[in-house]
Design an enzyme around this catalytic site. Structure first.
Site, PDB file in Angstrom:
ATOM      1  N   ARG A 103       0.592  -1.083   0.168  1.00  0.00           N
ATOM      2  CA  ARG A 103      -0.055   0.096   0.077  1.00  0.00           C
ATOM      3  C   ARG A 103       0.942   1.294   0.037  1.00  0.00           C
ATOM      4  O   ARG A 103       0.217   2.179  -0.320  1.00  0.00           O
ATOM      5  CB  ARG A 103      -1.053  -0.158   1.037  1.00  0.00           C
ATOM      6  CG  ARG A 103      -1.846  -1.051   1.246  1.00  0.00           C
ATOM      7  CD  ARG A 103      -3.131  -0.729  -0.191  1.00  0.00           C
ATOM      8  NE  ARG A 103      -3.692   0.349   0.206  1.00  0.00           N
ATOM      9  CZ  ARG A 103      -4.737   0.610   0.876  1.00  0.00           C
ATOM     10  NH1 ARG A 103      -5.425  -0.725   1.400  1.00  0.00           N
ATOM     11  NH2 ARG A 103      -5.493   1.568   1.084  1.00  0.00           N
ATOM     12  N   SER A 157       5.526 -14.761  -6.682  1.00  0.00           N
ATOM     13  CA  SER A 157       4.212 -15.354  -7.318  1.00  0.00           C
ATOM     14  C   SER A 157       3.532 -16.480  -6.793  1.00  0.00           C
ATOM     15  O   SER A 157       4.421 -17.520  -6.801  1.00  0.00           O
ATOM     16  CB  SER A 157       4.195 -15.216  -8.742  1.00  0.00           C
ATOM     17  OG  SER A 157       3.040 -15.718  -9.306  1.00  0.00           O
ATOM     18  N   ARG A 208       0.992 -17.360  -8.442  1.00  0.00           N
ATOM     19  CA  ARG A 208       0.429 -18.146  -9.514  1.00  0.00           C
ATOM     20  C   ARG A 208       1.299 -18.859 -10.116  1.00  0.00           C
ATOM     21  O   ARG A 208       1.213 -20.016 -10.613  1.00  0.00           O
ATOM     22  CB  ARG A 208       0.249 -17.001 -10.573  1.00  0.00           C
ATOM     23  CG  ARG A 208      -0.912 -15.927 -10.212  1.00  0.00           C
ATOM     24  CD  ARG A 208      -1.098 -15.194 -11.412  1.00  0.00           C
ATOM     25  NE  ARG A 208      -1.842 -15.769 -12.538  1.00  0.00           N
ATOM     26  CZ  ARG A 208      -2.147 -14.981 -13.813  1.00  0.00           C
ATOM     27  NH1 ARG A 208      -1.670 -14.009 -13.909  1.00  0.00           N
ATOM     28  NH2 ARG A 208      -2.899 -15.749 -14.694  1.00  0.00           N
ATOM     29  N   ARG A 216      -4.656 -21.602  -4.881  1.00  0.00           N
ATOM     30  CA  ARG A 216      -3.993 -20.627  -3.649  1.00  0.00           C
ATOM     31  C   ARG A 216      -5.065 -19.974  -3.399  1.00  0.00           C
ATOM     32  O   ARG A 216      -4.638 -19.325  -2.259  1.00  0.00           O
ATOM     33  CB  ARG A 216      -2.845 -19.792  -4.322  1.00  0.00           C
ATOM     34  CG  ARG A 216      -3.691 -18.702  -5.308  1.00  0.00           C
ATOM     35  CD  ARG A 216      -2.970 -17.568  -5.418  1.00  0.00           C
ATOM     36  NE  ARG A 216      -3.418 -16.741  -6.687  1.00  0.00           N
ATOM     37  CZ  ARG A 216      -2.673 -15.607  -7.147  1.00  0.00           C
ATOM     38  NH1 ARG A 216      -1.873 -14.807  -6.152  1.00  0.00           N
ATOM     39  NH2 ARG A 216      -2.996 -15.150  -8.203  1.00  0.00           N
ATOM     40  N   ARG A 261       4.822   2.982  10.388  1.00  0.00           N
ATOM     41  CA  ARG A 261       5.070   1.690  10.599  1.00  0.00           C
ATOM     42  C   ARG A 261       5.725   1.310  12.017  1.00  0.00           C
ATOM     43  O   ARG A 261       5.669   0.199  12.338  1.00  0.00           O
ATOM     44  CB  ARG A 261       5.338   0.748   9.526  1.00  0.00           C
ATOM     45  CG  ARG A 261       4.571   0.915   8.365  1.00  0.00           C
ATOM     46  CD  ARG A 261       2.971   0.480   8.366  1.00  0.00           C
ATOM     47  NE  ARG A 261       2.432   0.529   7.107  1.00  0.00           N
ATOM     48  CZ  ARG A 261       0.931   0.011   7.121  1.00  0.00           C
ATOM     49  NH1 ARG A 261       0.393  -0.443   7.899  1.00  0.00           N
ATOM     50  NH2 ARG A 261       0.482   0.128   5.922  1.00  0.00           N
TER      51      ARG A 261
END
Lengths: 222, 222, 222, 222
Positions: free
Chosen positions: A79, A89, A91, A139, A166
């Site tokens: 973000r 990944s 994927r 996934r 953070r």
């Protein structure tokens, strides 16, 4: 969690100081790079911080290798838009043996439940893949806890913003741990540049969270 | 999946056309807004697209409400950095009855396994919360499939990039479905503005994926 | 100087409030848009400001037509990178009768010199063009004072930053005048959204310029 | 014009290749940095370019010192928003002896006029300052031709965009000269990384300017 700086602007403090000095000087940047002493650099960086003129801090950048963090964390991390990311990944990389992050609060009975779910998810994922379901669909089973790896590049100004938000007690524990680790790492390379980086309670003596703060400091009265 | 435009620049085509015209004209933007006919607008937009001068397209923006999509999708979506996002928080919003997205490829035996896991995760999540584990930690159990909601604002130029990448057959099915829905929505408001938005195979007659493409078209030879 | 808003997100306050509310709610954005009363909106915006959670403010954007400003100003303006610009081109738009901005400090003898130079530059520019020098090269003669026109689109969060820096007494008088005009304009449309926009001395009771400040307020002690 | 790289990511090609490889690999970035041979790096970079997956190119950045360029150029340069700039200030740095850039097309009679104007402006500027006009206002006299200095940091992906637009024959001669010099400089450091950087006519065999192109190549038919 494993955090390492794999690349960074060499001489980051001198680079920032020379760029800042150029704005107010007849001399060019190369000449300034050679001429600035460490005390000149210190003085210039201090003045930039005090006056909030942070744009020269953008000339120094840092590339981090980050491993062993959860997808919960990575979803929060990306973000931060003034940064560059490359992420492993789900994927294309098989998750037949995925690692996972266990929150420290999960102990005892909760831990047993948590661990059982992780094992059950691993089994189910593997079964789906063996049934011919594409990895990118299998996934959908994988938990937020699943480990991921990233390479992330931030410039120093964007890091200031990242550390402010953070390293704060109000950030979630995992990204807070990452931010604190990253701050440790950059401070080893450029201690002066990051002297005042961190949450506002420490570096500016006020709390940006207002009534939602951790209570360590009161918010600045408007 | 539910996609709705909840706000957008009024008269987006005239706004873009007036801004573009201003660059090459003695007249100011207000005067141009009034004076431009629809055929002037069409001609100007067409010329911008043909010459790849897309910066005036940034003056029109669109705000989408997106519901019923997975965290798999939202993690991909927020990688588009030239956009603004507000997302339902798993830290603050209880997931005691989370919805989830099932990939269309998950059928038969795989579906039974998938559904069983979702139910088991829900039960485990609820148990952890009842044991006093903070929501923000219990969610480490939650799957990529878990539903989320977002508000996302893109300007038209950033949407062009989004549609090019995500309407492509090589994008994952879920974000591709979202991108196609978003393209449908913006075309109802500004058909001329998005006339040539979409994957390169359709709008530019070449495939940007090269040898990794879907095969519909060959890549542009370098 | 002429400043007009030619387009903006309709209902900007409701849009921002609904996006913010979505993060902490089971409800979707559309439902929230309908349900939020003005007092809900006020309360939500107030909470966002106090806690410095400004990302939902990005969902509202404003497009300004700006005319009769100098190239000195436009060079400063376009340094704000989280915004979109279309500017009248000195390459393509003839400057055979350029307007110019005279700084208020230039009076009496100085004004006579200034005006003489402007006339002399206009004459020289026209002569160069008549000798066949391309407009894009003849303009190297043109002064910083030369008038320009722009269309600029900012989201509300970026405007907050712009107003903080450019409504400050330390900003140059011309861009400060522009920023104050822009703030007036957006406040007519969204008074609540911009309630606390402006220089830090007014909205946060400290001076961000430190020892370089105008003296109205002391800097925040670190 | 004087262009020098004063800082850059060390081993930029390995850094980009390791980040790219990480996305599709079980291994982490550090391990990849060590293990990748030059031919692995070449192959990876080539694949990224062919498929247009340029995000890993963002991990390498380059900081340029740029001197002896005009304010015409700097106004164009800073329109590239994905970059960081520090520029010599005309508010704070005295211009009692300003340098200036003369366009090559300005010759003979035009040159005499041009030079006379520059001298006259210098005299007028100095006079205004001696009359007590603040430097920041006296500079309204200064021409676009006036020399400036900058430090600019771009990542490699943003440089690709910069070179595509500014090495094009349609860009103005001065920023085109700068872009070509910058491309020469980065190619000395990272030849493989910038192998296909440049205008589309050279690197992609089509003209992005369409009917407004220089005629070297025809536009891609839509």
């Amino acid at each position: 969690m494993r955090v390492q700086i794999i690349a960074h602007t060499p001489e980051p403090e001198q680079t920032v100081a020379a760029a800042a000095k150029l704005c107010y000087s007849q001399a060019g940047a190369e000449e300034l790079m050679e001429r600035l002493s460490q005390s000149d650099v210190d003085r210039l960086l201090s003045r930039l911080e005090q006056s909030g003129h942070l744009s020269p801090f953008e000339h120094a950048s840092f590339t981090f290798s980050i491993e062993g963090v959860s997808r919960t964390l990575s979803h929060q991390l990306v973000r931060h838009r003034i940064a560059s990311y490359s992420q492993q990944s789900q994927r294309y990389v098989s998750q037949l043996q995925f690692g996972y992050v266990t929150p420290p609060s999960v102990k005892g009975e909760a831990l047993a439940i948590f661990t059982e779910q992780m094992e059950s998810l691993q089994e189910a994922y593997n079964k789906l893949v063996s049934l011919g379901i594409p990895q990118e669909d299998a996934r959908y089973l994988l938990p937020n806890a699943a480990e991921t790896k990233l390479v992330a590049t931030f410039n120093c100004r964007s890091l200031y913003n990242f550390f402010e938000l953070r390293c704060c007690q109000r950030a979630q524990w995992e990204i807070r741990a990452l931010a604190c680790r990253m701050l440790d790492e950059v401070r080893q390379i450029a201690p002066r540049l990051f002297l005042h980086a961190g949450p506002t309670c420490i570096v500016q003596n006020y709390c940006r969270e207002g009534e939602h703060g951790c209570g360590r400091l009161r918010a600045r009265s408007n």
